[in-house]
Design an enzyme around this catalytic site. Structure first.
Site, mmCIF file in Angstrom:
data_model
loop_
_atom_site.group_PDB
_atom_site.id
_atom_site.type_symbol
_atom_site.label_atom_id
_atom_site.label_comp_id
_atom_site.label_asym_id
_atom_site.label_seq_id
_atom_site.Cartn_x
_atom_site.Cartn_y
_atom_site.Cartn_z
ATOM 1 N N ASP A 207 0.802 -1.332 0.035
ATOM 2 C CA ASP A 207 0.093 -0.058 0.026
ATOM 3 C C ASP A 207 1.007 1.210 0.024
ATOM 4 O O ASP A 207 0.435 2.524 0.358
ATOM 5 C CB ASP A 207 -1.164 0.136 1.024
ATOM 6 C CG ASP A 207 -0.365 0.046 2.565
ATOM 7 O OD1 ASP A 207 0.806 -0.216 2.590
ATOM 8 O OD2 ASP A 207 -1.045 -0.043 3.462
ATOM 9 N N LYS A 341 -13.643 -2.496 7.629
ATOM 10 C CA LYS A 341 -13.518 -2.864 6.136
ATOM 11 C C LYS A 341 -14.801 -3.264 5.518
ATOM 12 O O LYS A 341 -15.262 -4.522 6.015
ATOM 13 C CB LYS A 341 -12.486 -4.028 6.200
ATOM 14 C CG LYS A 341 -11.189 -3.571 6.726
ATOM 15 C CD LYS A 341 -9.918 -4.563 6.567
ATOM 16 C CE LYS A 341 -8.613 -4.120 6.525
ATOM 17 N NZ LYS A 341 -7.673 -5.188 7.093
#
Ligand code: PGA
Length: 432
Positions: A207, A341
């Protein structure tokens, strides 16, 4: 009304297939895609993959795409896109399984998000505002971001056991200033790492955080501390850790050398020793939040650390955005923040509900990306609409991460004087 739904397979930021959907109404076309991460266990919703090893190594999602183009389309065409809860429940009912394994979470979530965008389009209001209306919120808050600057754990090929070290611009006044602080610190860090580890130390993890070949958390924190000291904002930037400790838990011990084959087994720490280690790190560095400091089933040690000091303790794998796990953690006082999430829970309606559940318990809420992201910026609007106070979307670098942060810039501009950046109220923003 919803007139047509068309899904396709696309690739996420890791180059792994995921689902994209175009949902059409009389107002136009609304597109959404499903993020994807490392599946972390039995409590999260089920990602449907084809499993044919000869095609994308088993990861293709043509069955999920077909489920949208056939079953879900048939159920939803003709529905009013502003009826988010009915749309989501129609899919839940069609699926009938607890983990959404029949249609696949990747199918259901992509449609749920596309419907949410279509609902905003129908009402002709910005998406973040529409989400706030769905959640019954009158105030909007722009979240304080946690930017990943060093990657480790399963997100990078170095020897660092924990998954990430993040910087949090709590002292910024506006989001655009926070993003500037993040970017400048990231580039100061690049220089610090180059000086100490050479240019190859600046290779990045999944990421966008740098992945120098360090093996201890302290080494990483020292690099970040040095980078922050080279900025103009030394007092305004705090640090957060994402430990993802389930990755290095073996039985009742934690192997901080788990990625170093030669040394593995020599740096085992007990739960108590891990608590001591976190305490020392918090005393030495400006750490304000730790995510998953222990294994997802090690409720006792997480509970001990949550009751220490002021550091926020976030449950990611511990909770898996699952309402039953969240309820247990609230009852047992196990942690004090939810990492949401959306693809672990599966629909916009259920995401709104679990955020409410966490906020009602006075928890912090972090809206999170996944390691496999797309250019969809939905979570930026979601974090503003739900006034989460916190967002975690990776480094201030790489397109799929910036898609979210850049959308927050646009929202801040759009809100003008009404924009309220959570800043140092990240844990309980005003509008809670
Ligand atoms: P994951 O991690 O998508 O690999 O689970 C994302 C995160 O927690 O940053």
């Amino acid at each position: 009304v919803i007139t047509k739904i068309k899904a396709r397979q696309i690739l996420d930021s890791r180059g792994i297939p995921t689902v994209e959907v175009d949902l059409f109404t009389n107002k136009g076309m609304f597109r959404a895609s499903a993020p994807s991460g490392d599946p972390s266990g039995m409590y999260e919703a089920f990602e449907l993959r084809d499993g044919d090893k000869a095609v994308y190594l088993g990861k293709s999602v043509t069955r999920a795409v077909k489920n949208i183009n056939e079953k879900i389309s048939e159920a939803l065409i003709g529905m009013d896109p502003t009826l988010q809860s009915q749309i989501d429940h129609a899919m839940i009912d069609l699926d009938k399984t607890e983990k959404k394994s029949e249609l696949g979470i990747n199918a259901i979530l992509a449609v749920s998000i596309a419907a949410c965008k279509a609902g905003a389009g129908e009402k002709e209001v910005p998406l973040y505002k529409y989400i706030a209306d769905l959640a019954g919120k009158s105030q909007l808050t722009i979240p304080t971001p946690a930017f990943t600057v060093i990657s480790g754990g399963k997100h990078a090929g170095n020897n660092l056991a924990i998954q990430e070290i993040m910087i949090v611009p709590t002292g910024a006044i506006r989001f655009d200033e926070a993003l500037q602080m993040g970017s400048e610190t990231y580039y100061h860090l690049k220089a610090v790492i180059t000086e100490k580890h050479g240019a190859h130390g600046c290779n990045v993890g999944v990421d966008g955080g740098f992945a120098p070949n360090i093996s201890s958390i302290k080494e990483g924190l020292d690099l970040v501390k040095e980078a922050i000291s080279r900025t103009e904002y030394t007092e305004k930037i705090s640090i957060a850790l994402g430990a993802a400790a389930s990755n290095f838990c073996q039985g009742t011990k934690y192997d901080l050398d788990f990625k170093s084959p030669k040394k593995s087994g020599q740096n085992f720490k007990s739960g108590e020793e891990m608590i001591e280690m976190y305490k020392e790190l918090c005393a030495e560095y400006p750490i304000i939040s730790i995510e998953d400091p222990f294994d997802k089933e090690d409720w006792e040690h997480i509970k001990c650390i949550s009751n220490l000091g002021t550091c926020q303790v976030v449950g990611d794998e511990l909770l898996m955005s699952n309402p039953k796990r969240i309820e247990r953690a609230i009852q047992e006082n196990t942690c004090n923040a939810l990492l949401l999430k959306i693809n672990q829970i599966g629909t916009v309606t259920e995401a709104i509900e679990v955020v409410k559940q966490a906020k009602d318990a006075n928890w912090g809420v972090v809206i999170s990306h996944r390691s496999g992201e797309t250019e969809d910026s939905f979570i930026a609007d979601l974090s503003v609409g739900l006034s989460s106070g916190q967002i975690k979307a990776g480094a201030p670098c790489r397109g799929e991460r910036l898609a979210k942060y850049n959308q927050l810039l646009r929202i801040e501009e759009d809100l003008g004087d009404a924009a309220f950046y959570a800043g140092d109220e990240w844990r309980q923003p005003l509008s809670h």
